[in-house]
Design a protein around this motif. Sequence first.
Motif, PDB file in Angstrom:
ATOM      1  N   VAL A  22      13.155  17.454  24.585  1.00 27.80           N
ATOM      2  CA  VAL A  22      12.388  16.217  24.409  1.00 27.80           C
ATOM      3  C   VAL A  22      11.071  16.552  23.721  1.00 27.80           C
ATOM      4  N   GLU A  23      10.966  16.115  22.474  1.00 27.60           N
ATOM      5  CA  GLU A  23       9.750  16.423  21.715  1.00 27.60           C
ATOM      6  C   GLU A  23       8.613  15.509  22.137  1.00 27.60           C
ATOM      7  N   GLY A  24       8.929  14.235  22.258  1.00 26.74           N
ATOM      8  CA  GLY A  24       7.845  13.291  22.531  1.00 26.74           C
ATOM      9  C   GLY A  24       8.166  12.296  23.614  1.00 26.74           C
ATOM     10  N   GLU A  53      12.535  19.679  28.604  1.00 20.71           N
ATOM     11  CA  GLU A  53      13.949  19.380  28.426  1.00 20.71           C
ATOM     12  C   GLU A  53      14.428  18.435  29.522  1.00 20.71           C
ATOM     13  N   ILE A  54      15.429  17.668  29.181  1.00 28.09           N
ATOM     14  CA  ILE A  54      16.136  16.900  30.200  1.00 28.09           C
ATOM     15  C   ILE A  54      17.460  17.596  30.415  1.00 28.09           C
ATOM     16  N   TRP A  55      17.750  17.857  31.675  1.00 30.12           N
ATOM     17  CA  TRP A  55      19.031  18.456  32.014  1.00 30.12           C
ATOM     18  C   TRP A  55      19.902  17.392  32.657  1.00 30.12           C
ATOM     19  N   PRO A 115       5.292  15.570  26.065  1.00 34.17           N
ATOM     20  CA  PRO A 115       5.359  15.138  27.467  1.00 34.17           C
ATOM     21  C   PRO A 115       4.321  15.808  28.365  1.00 34.17           C
ATOM     22  N   SER A 116       4.066  17.058  28.138  1.00 31.40           N
ATOM     23  CA  SER A 116       3.115  17.765  28.996  1.00 31.40           C
ATOM     24  C   SER A 116       1.680  17.318  28.740  1.00 31.40           C
ATOM     25  N   ARG A 147      11.782   7.859  31.801  1.00 34.05           N
ATOM     26  CA  ARG A 147      11.594   7.489  30.395  1.00 34.05           C
ATOM     27  C   ARG A 147      12.871   7.759  29.587  1.00 34.05           C
ATOM     28  N   PHE A 148      13.463   8.916  29.860  1.00 38.05           N
ATOM     29  CA  PHE A 148      14.678   9.304  29.138  1.00 38.05           C
ATOM     30  C   PHE A 148      15.821   8.330  29.430  1.00 38.05           C
TER      31      PHE A 148
END
Length: 769
Positions: free
Chosen positions: A39-41, A20-22, A89-90, A115-116
Amino acid sequence: MEKKFWILDLSAEKVKDEDEIWIWSIGEDGERAVLRVKVEGQRFYVVPKADPLEAARKISNISGVISAQVVEKRLFGEKVSAVEVLCKPSKIEDVSKAVKDLGTLYEDDLRLSVRFILDNDVKPASWYKCFVEQDGKGGNGVNCTYRLIRMEKTEELAAPKLRVVGLDFLYEPKIGTPIPERDPVVAISIARDDGIKRQFTGEEKSIIKAFIEEVEGYNPDVIVGYRLNTSHWPYLLIRAKKLGIKLEVGRLKTEPHQSVYGHFSIAGRINFDLKDYAREITELERGTLEELARFLGLPQPKLQLDEFLYPKYWKEDREKVLEYSMWRASASLSIFQTISDHIFTMSSITGVPPDYVFSAAAGYRLENYLMEAAVRIGELIPKPVERALPTYPGGKVLTPEKGIHENVAVIDFKAMYPSIMLKYNISPDTVKRAPCPKGFLFIEEAGTCIAQDRKGFFTEVLERAVKEREAVRDIMKKYPKDSREYRFLDAMQRTLKVLANAMYGYMGWTGARWYLREGAETVTALGRRTITEAIEKAKELGLKVVYGDTDSLFVKYDKEKVDKLLNWIERELGLEAKLEKIYKKVIFTEAKKKYAGLTIDNVLDLVGLEAVRGDWCKFAKDTQRVIADLLLRGASKDRVISVFRERITELRNKNVDLIDLVIWKQLAKRIDEYEVSAPHTVVAKELISEGWKVTKGDYIGFVVVKGKGPIHARSKHYSKVDIDEVDIDYYIEKQIVPVCARILNVIGLKEDSLLKIAKTAGMGLESFF
DNA sequence: GCGAGGTAATTACCT
DNA sequence: ACAGGTAATTACCTCGCG
């Protein structure tokens, strides 16, 4: 629902194996919130060696890959077919390993939060209209958490009202520099933007707890101090651990954690280290908090108390030390408030979050700005590569016509290098070593060629920056000069200018992703061509050129001819130049880059001379300034000599403060990297052996004392020197006389004659003269 | 062993 | 840890000196 938020910071978080992006934000109603985005990808690119479609097919079968498709991108200006890979992402490391034999990888080295920011055109320190769904209640420093559906940038500019705390910490060292494993925290000073000041002293555990409670209670958005990253946070974390306390100063009860660029990150807050900011201000000699405050026109402490004197004071006069610490906390707060526009504009323009935008070197800030542009126009982001350090020729420097000149005009090209880059389309993707392909412009002096049939990447970025800056300056005019908006917009246009000016240097930086030595070489070659042509034109017009450096010309002032020259530059060279200043009188020494002038507004300008250097003692610098001032204002030779003699007499009679005899030098390398002994390295080694922590980047202040042998063998740290030990002759012969001779040479006073005068000054023979 | 003279190391400036 | 150009001091090395 729809809400307006200002973005404080972004972080990548793992929630139950989900990325996730917070987005830590402040609402227009003052709400502190976290906006969560799943964030899925994460994407990256492969430029395949063989058939792209085939490569895409292979890649889509790799585990962890969500999708892989062929897309058209640009790579150093050339069209390429690339495979856009989307993966969890992982899994990005595993996937990039698995595909690396298929071609060259791009953008797999970007962190998820970067990236986000790039993909969504989200900028920190900016306002957004957000469509959100409530996700959770608040607590622990946030009022609410939301799921972010989508967001749109808004026109709002200035930051919301932020809660800010300035901090300072005191430790009690047994000996030398405090060591966190050994020495306790003894005082914590806090200055809040609401005017409340607190100072916790006494037993360590209770003061650290009180500090944590204070942070939790006031819940600041910004924590600011001096050397927080390199000293205080690492120190406090060790102390807290020792005491069994969690240093929960972050929102959601988190501890500070080490992040990129040597910076400490505090969840949901801006942790701003003023040392990082000070390092970049060239006007500061040593980058201390006091200097920074003075530079910004803020009050100074009653007592200057550096780390070497403070242990002594702590024993003798605790009150004074506590007062000083409180000053540091308050000064930190005020400084942040003064520079916040600068921080926030830099952050919102480059996309680097505000808490580390100044921890990152200037090159990385610009790089971030370029990366954003690259994504926008479909240019792949190259990876930084290790390179050798070949150098190339730079600007042209004229030998000054030595002596005193009257009525000299200084003509400067405006932003010469960025203008040349724009004019000739110089960019990492447009310049090649000769021979020239068709449609390229040959630059003989550099042996390079520039593409003329398409616009370069840097050209596009520069044009945009220039346009944006002009727009900002237009809007600025609508506001009164003392308004909040005007100041913010002014900071914004300055930031854009700084970034534009850094592009040439960036292109020549071997660490740059978009490094192109030929490009940088071409810029300087055209710079030399430009100044040379301007000099010729000046001469042709009958202007006498007395000096010049890179993009400036010093000529005997003749208004009409100077105007003609400026017009010619604009018309024929397609560049802008302006009459920067006029000197009533200017003294050129025999050396380049060193001169003293008196402007038509009676301002004394000292350039390059010892008086403006940090590595000469203050007494010598002041003396040089006084001498130059006298000479430029028309004092007689006798008068100048008598002032010189007075200064020597004062020195001989020890009628000076010891601090004015201290010579400061920066430890530019790690102490073990030095090849030869020098005063500051010898003194630094001695300090280290006594338990002081001095490291790369620190300034060492030393005094030369009487004794035998080389200077480095008789230099002592200033905290340990008594004025009676000082080698006065060294100061006369190697500090005062040379710097005065530098100026007085122009009226025929050489070093040896000054030395003779100095020999008799203050020797009890004053009445004789 | 010692000084002269040249050069390398070092720092901080200018544009 | 954005570039090159420059000055200046001090340390150190080499060489000559029988």
